[in-house]
Scaffold this motif. Structure first.
Motif, short mmCIF file in Angstrom:
data_model
loop_
_atom_site.label_atom_id
_atom_site.label_comp_id
_atom_site.label_asym_id
_atom_site.label_seq_id
_atom_site.Cartn_x
_atom_site.Cartn_y
_atom_site.Cartn_z
N ASP A 93 0.82 -1.21 0.00
CA ASP A 93 0.00 0.00 0.00
C ASP A 93 0.86 1.26 0.00
N VAL A 94 2.04 1.14 0.64
CA VAL A 94 2.93 2.29 0.70
C VAL A 94 3.66 2.48 -0.62
N VAL A 95 4.12 1.37 -1.21
CA VAL A 95 4.88 1.43 -2.45
C VAL A 95 4.11 0.66 -3.52
N ASP A 96 3.70 1.34 -4.54
CA ASP A 96 2.99 0.66 -5.64
C ASP A 96 3.94 -0.28 -6.36
N GLY A 97 3.44 -1.44 -6.69
CA GLY A 97 4.29 -2.42 -7.39
C GLY A 97 5.34 -2.95 -6.43
N GLY A 98 6.58 -2.91 -6.84
CA GLY A 98 7.67 -3.36 -5.98
C GLY A 98 7.89 -4.86 -6.06
N ASP A 99 9.03 -5.26 -5.54
CA ASP A 99 9.43 -6.67 -5.58
C ASP A 99 8.87 -7.38 -4.35
N HIS A 100 8.06 -8.42 -4.59
CA HIS A 100 7.46 -9.17 -3.49
C HIS A 100 8.53 -9.76 -2.56
N THR A 101 9.64 -10.22 -3.14
CA THR A 101 10.72 -10.82 -2.33
C THR A 101 11.31 -9.79 -1.38
N GLU A 102 11.50 -8.57 -1.85
CA GLU A 102 12.05 -7.51 -1.00
C GLU A 102 11.08 -7.18 0.13
N PHE A 103 9.76 -7.17 -0.20
CA PHE A 103 8.77 -6.92 0.84
C PHE A 103 8.83 -8.01 1.91
N LEU A 104 9.03 -9.26 1.47
CA LEU A 104 9.11 -10.39 2.40
C LEU A 104 10.32 -10.25 3.33
N LYS A 105 11.46 -9.85 2.74
CA LYS A 105 12.68 -9.66 3.55
C LYS A 105 12.45 -8.59 4.61
N MET A 106 11.75 -7.53 4.21
CA MET A 106 11.48 -6.45 5.16
C MET A 106 10.48 -6.91 6.22
N ALA A 107 9.49 -7.67 5.82
CA ALA A 107 8.41 -8.08 6.74
C ALA A 107 8.92 -8.98 7.85
N VAL A 108 9.81 -9.92 7.52
CA VAL A 108 10.29 -10.87 8.54
C VAL A 108 11.19 -10.20 9.57
N ARG A 109 11.63 -8.97 9.28
CA ARG A 109 12.45 -8.25 10.25
C ARG A 109 11.60 -7.36 11.16
N MET A 110 10.31 -7.31 10.88
CA MET A 110 9.41 -6.49 11.67
C MET A 110 9.09 -7.18 13.01
N PRO A 111 8.64 -6.39 14.00
CA PRO A 111 8.27 -6.97 15.31
C PRO A 111 7.19 -8.03 15.19
N ASP A 112 7.33 -9.09 15.96
CA ASP A 112 6.35 -10.18 16.07
C ASP A 112 6.26 -11.04 14.81
N ALA A 113 7.16 -10.83 13.82
CA ALA A 113 7.13 -11.66 12.62
C ALA A 113 7.60 -13.08 12.95
N ILE A 114 8.49 -13.18 13.93
CA ILE A 114 8.99 -14.49 14.38
C ILE A 114 8.54 -14.70 15.81
N THR A 115 7.93 -15.80 16.09
CA THR A 115 7.52 -16.13 17.46
C THR A 115 8.34 -17.30 17.97
N THR A 116 8.63 -17.24 19.24
CA THR A 116 9.40 -18.31 19.88
C THR A 116 8.55 -18.97 20.93
N GLU A 117 8.35 -20.24 20.76
CA GLU A 117 7.56 -20.99 21.73
C GLU A 117 8.47 -21.42 22.88
N ARG A 118 8.05 -21.11 24.07
CA ARG A 118 8.84 -21.47 25.26
C ARG A 118 8.55 -22.92 25.63
N ASP A 119 9.52 -23.78 25.33
CA ASP A 119 9.35 -25.20 25.63
C ASP A 119 9.61 -25.46 27.11
N GLU A 120 8.92 -26.42 27.63
CA GLU A 120 9.20 -26.88 28.99
C GLU A 120 10.43 -27.77 28.98
N ILE A 121 11.20 -27.72 30.05
CA ILE A 121 12.41 -28.53 30.13
C ILE A 121 12.04 -29.99 30.31
#
Length: 286
Positions: A93-121
């Motif tokens: 929405d911010v950038v018309d067109g653009g490379d989907h791969t570049e958007f993906l690289k940017m998105a995974v660096r955003m907050p909450d893009a990666i979640t870590t499940e806390r395993d029990e010992i």
């Protein structure tokens, strides 16, 4: 037997889906200064680990590290697909067109893009890890003992040198006293032609007692014996050896201040040099 506070121990545990590396490093410190690094899932066991290390290592600046390397398909980190898709949508929405791969690289660096499940010992897994921690501690203790053996030999050699220098002081002392007597007699003869012999003898005794180092020689010899005895004891007590070295230094300084005799003062300088080297090494003794 003394131990050094410098040491290193490492142990590696290979599990089906992960490799766990345990490292212990230690340097000298006045007390136990323990820094522990480990994944959050093992923090519940940190107090147990600290008590175990404190019991075995006692003193030193200690770094404990527990590293986990995932080697199988199992991982506690997951991509939050919903969040990532929403980020990509907003970027488009911010950038018309653009490379989907570049958007993906940017998105995974955003907050909450990666979640870590806390395993029990897993207790079975922890039991295996605990054994490796004990193994790493055993290795660092062996390292410390090996370093301690080298330090002990160095201390033994330097104490032997101090004994030799003390013996030279003892051998030289009668000549020093004769020299003091001769200087006093010459000083008196230069001032007066006739001197009251009784008064002169009293003054002579006073100055001889003032310059007498018999007690210092005896105490220094006793301190050297005590240092050697403590060095050979079953436990490693660097602080106690440090206190004894202070007493050794006190006697050497007193001999130097009382000697008033250049050849003996040269020996005192050599004794101080040996003692300083002992004190430097004692900073690293447990």
């Amino acid at each position: 037997m003394i131990q050094s506070m410098t040491g290193y121990g490492k142990s590696v545990l290979q599990l089906p889906t992960k490799k766990i590396s345990i490292e212990l490093k230690s340097l000298n410190s006045k007390s136990l200064d323990l820094n522990a690094r480990m994944p959050s899932m093992y923090r519940a066991k940190e107090l147990i680990i600290r008590k175990l290390i404190a019991k075995n290592l006692v003193r030193g600046k200690v770094d404990f590290s527990l590293y986990v390397e995932i080697t199988g398909e199992d991982t506690s980190s997951k991509i939050n697909k919903t969040v990532v898709k929403e980020y990509i949508k907003q970027l488009k929405d911010v950038v018309d067109g653009g490379d989907h791969t570049e958007f993906l690289k940017m998105a995974v660096r955003m907050p909450d893009a990666i979640t870590t499940e806390r395993d029990e010992i897993d207790e079975e897994e922890w039991s295996a890890i605990s054994k490796e921690i004990h193994d790493a501690i055993s290795k660092i203790v062996i390292y410390r003992k090996d370093e301690g053996a080298i330090l002990e030999q160095d201390f033994t050699n330097r104490i032997s040198k101090l004994r030799h220098l003390l013996q030279e002081v003892i051998t030289m002392d009668p000549d020093r006293i004769d020299g003091v007597r001769a200087r006093l007699e010459k000083g008196v003869s230069d001032i007066k032609e006739k001197v009251d012999e009784n008064r002169f003898e009293q003054e002579l005794v006073y100055y001889i007692e003032k310059f007498d180092i018999t007690e210092e020689k005896v105490r220094l010899d006793n301190h050297l014996d005590y240092f050697t005895k403590t060095l050979k004891s079953d436990d490693s007590n660097g602080k106690k050896l440090g206190f004894i070295s202070q007493e050794i230094g006190r006697e050497i300084n007193t001999i130097g201040s009382k000697s008033n005799y250049a050849p003996m003062q040269k020996l005192v300088v050599q004794m101080k040099d040996e003692l300083e080297k002992i004190k430097e090494q004692l900073l690293n003794v447990l």
